[in-house]
Scaffold this motif. Structure first.
Motif, mmCIF file in Angstrom:
data_model
loop_
_atom_site.group_PDB
_atom_site.id
_atom_site.type_symbol
_atom_site.label_atom_id
_atom_site.label_comp_id
_atom_site.label_asym_id
_atom_site.label_seq_id
_atom_site.Cartn_x
_atom_site.Cartn_y
_atom_site.Cartn_z
ATOM 1 N N PHE A 1 -15.525 -7.469 -0.796
ATOM 2 C CA PHE A 1 -14.649 -6.359 -0.451
ATOM 3 C C PHE A 1 -15.462 -5.059 -0.439
ATOM 4 N N GLU A 2 -15.067 -4.022 -1.158
ATOM 5 C CA GLU A 2 -15.778 -2.737 -1.005
ATOM 6 C C GLU A 2 -17.225 -2.806 -1.500
ATOM 7 N N ARG B 1 -9.090 -4.054 -3.026
ATOM 8 C CA ARG B 1 -10.374 -3.561 -3.508
ATOM 9 C C ARG B 1 -10.752 -4.328 -4.777
ATOM 10 N N ASP C 1 -10.004 -2.906 -8.176
ATOM 11 C CA ASP C 1 -8.661 -3.027 -8.753
ATOM 12 C C ASP C 1 -8.473 -4.340 -9.504
#
Lengths: 238, 238
Positions: B129-130, B221, B224
């Motif tokens: 992800f990010e 993200r 999280d």
């Protein structure tokens, strides 16, 4: 009962192979006839192309579902497709055994569906869902993941496993009329250790022994979408 | 900007080819460099196996992601994988162009992802992800369907197109860090007629011309989900 296990893993010693073998053992002990399609061992061709058909509906423009219908009507399916379609059609229970790769099936298994789920044989015009040609069969997905169980769920990083499997459950298995049973998911397999794997094998055996008592996954019914029946539009002819 | 269009359709005269050509034209007119991977024309091998690697991490047990990491570190990726990975890595925009087959990608395209999205090159341990290794790239799916638009939606027979594409959008594109742009969906293509197809080509051109102003799809993200960072578990090592 006839069961077909379609198994897609490149490593014969994989945990996927152990799950496959557990299913064969449980189902045979229940008196069922079990066939296994080991796609890697078969070197199964996963790519849909003109070599799939001995017949030719249109030599100028290759339309997969129209070529499939022509071949089905005139005995023109390639031998490997015809053989797998026979196995699928005589199966009362279909088990798909695979590792979750990129949130889906390994390409060799997707290709088994692309090639063997022949238009006119497993679905057609308005023959979808409760009108699908595989009505009466049951289907079960058994999948392994590398990610831990906490990576899956409504608020988890990967979303729910049922959402990830929905295109397969709904768009392939229920679409062709099959009753879709709850999947068995072996999480975090590379990190589970010998004891964890042994526990999952026992858990999967119990899952299979409970199939008859298991409530299927809810799936849509074509009858609830009458507008789609008018004209009898046919999917995937593009 | 460099764009890579990965195109997967067996018929050179297909509407998918027309959509591919429209994208090449729009992007080149904008001054971008465009590469096309025509998987059928390349006879692209979609099946992950030992032939993918010139190196060998473990001759006894074939573990895909461990072999990928070994090969990546020692120049051992098969030539076709290395070439496609180079194209992917130099692309600022990735477009996947395919017909929706069985609610998903044709096997040849799934195999492009299975083989080219190499562990260590596009993702790794906590690089998702990010934190994914393709961060900064944008991705767009352009898909054709045989079913009509009314077959898709929250209460429709097939569910929403975003739900069907979620495993690809979230599990492949966002997972590796890419910004996922809204897909372009050409519905009911076999029944659209010449005028309908021409209108969809214009519509797709407008979609592409509006990319810079387009809000990406919301994606999770990793930050999280801090619990997943502990231990840095690695996906798909099973």
């Amino acid at each position: 009962m006839n069961a077909l296990i379609v198994y897609a893993h490149p490593e014969p010693q994989s945990f996927n192979a152990a799950l496959r073998d557990a299913a064969v053992d449980v189902l045979e002990k229940q008196g069922h006839a079990v066939e296994v399609s080991d796609l890697y061992a078969m070197d199964f061709k996963p790519v849909v192309d003109r070599r799939d058909f001995l017949t030719c509906h249109d030599a100028e423009h290759f339309n997969v579902s129209l070529e499939q219908r022509q071949a089905l009507a005139h005995g023109g399916l390639a031998a490997d497709i015809a053989s797998e379609l026979d196995r699928l059609q005589r199966a009362d229970l279909l088990i798909l055994q695979f590792p979750l790769w990129w949130f889906g099936m390994p390409a060799i298994l997707k290709g088994w569906i692309d090639r063997v789920f022949v238009s006119g044989a497993v679905y057609g015009r308005s023959a979808m869902f409760e009108r699908g040609k595989l009505l009466g069969k049951r289907a079960l997905v058994c999948v392994t993941t590398g990610a831990p169980v906490q990576a899956f769920g409504p608020d988890a990083l990967n979303g729910t496993i049922l959402d990830l499997l929905a295109p397969l459950h709904r768009g392939v298995l229920a679409f062709t009329g099959m009753t879709v049973l709850p999947p068995y998911v072996a999480y975090h397999v590379p990190y589970a250790g010998a004891e964890g794997r042994a526990a999952m094998l026992l858990d999967y055996r119990a899952h299979l022994q409970g199939l008859d008592a298991m409530a299927p996954l809810p799936m849509p019914r074509l009858a609830d979408h009458p507008a789609l029946l008018e004209g009898g539009k046919r999917p995937r002819a593009q």
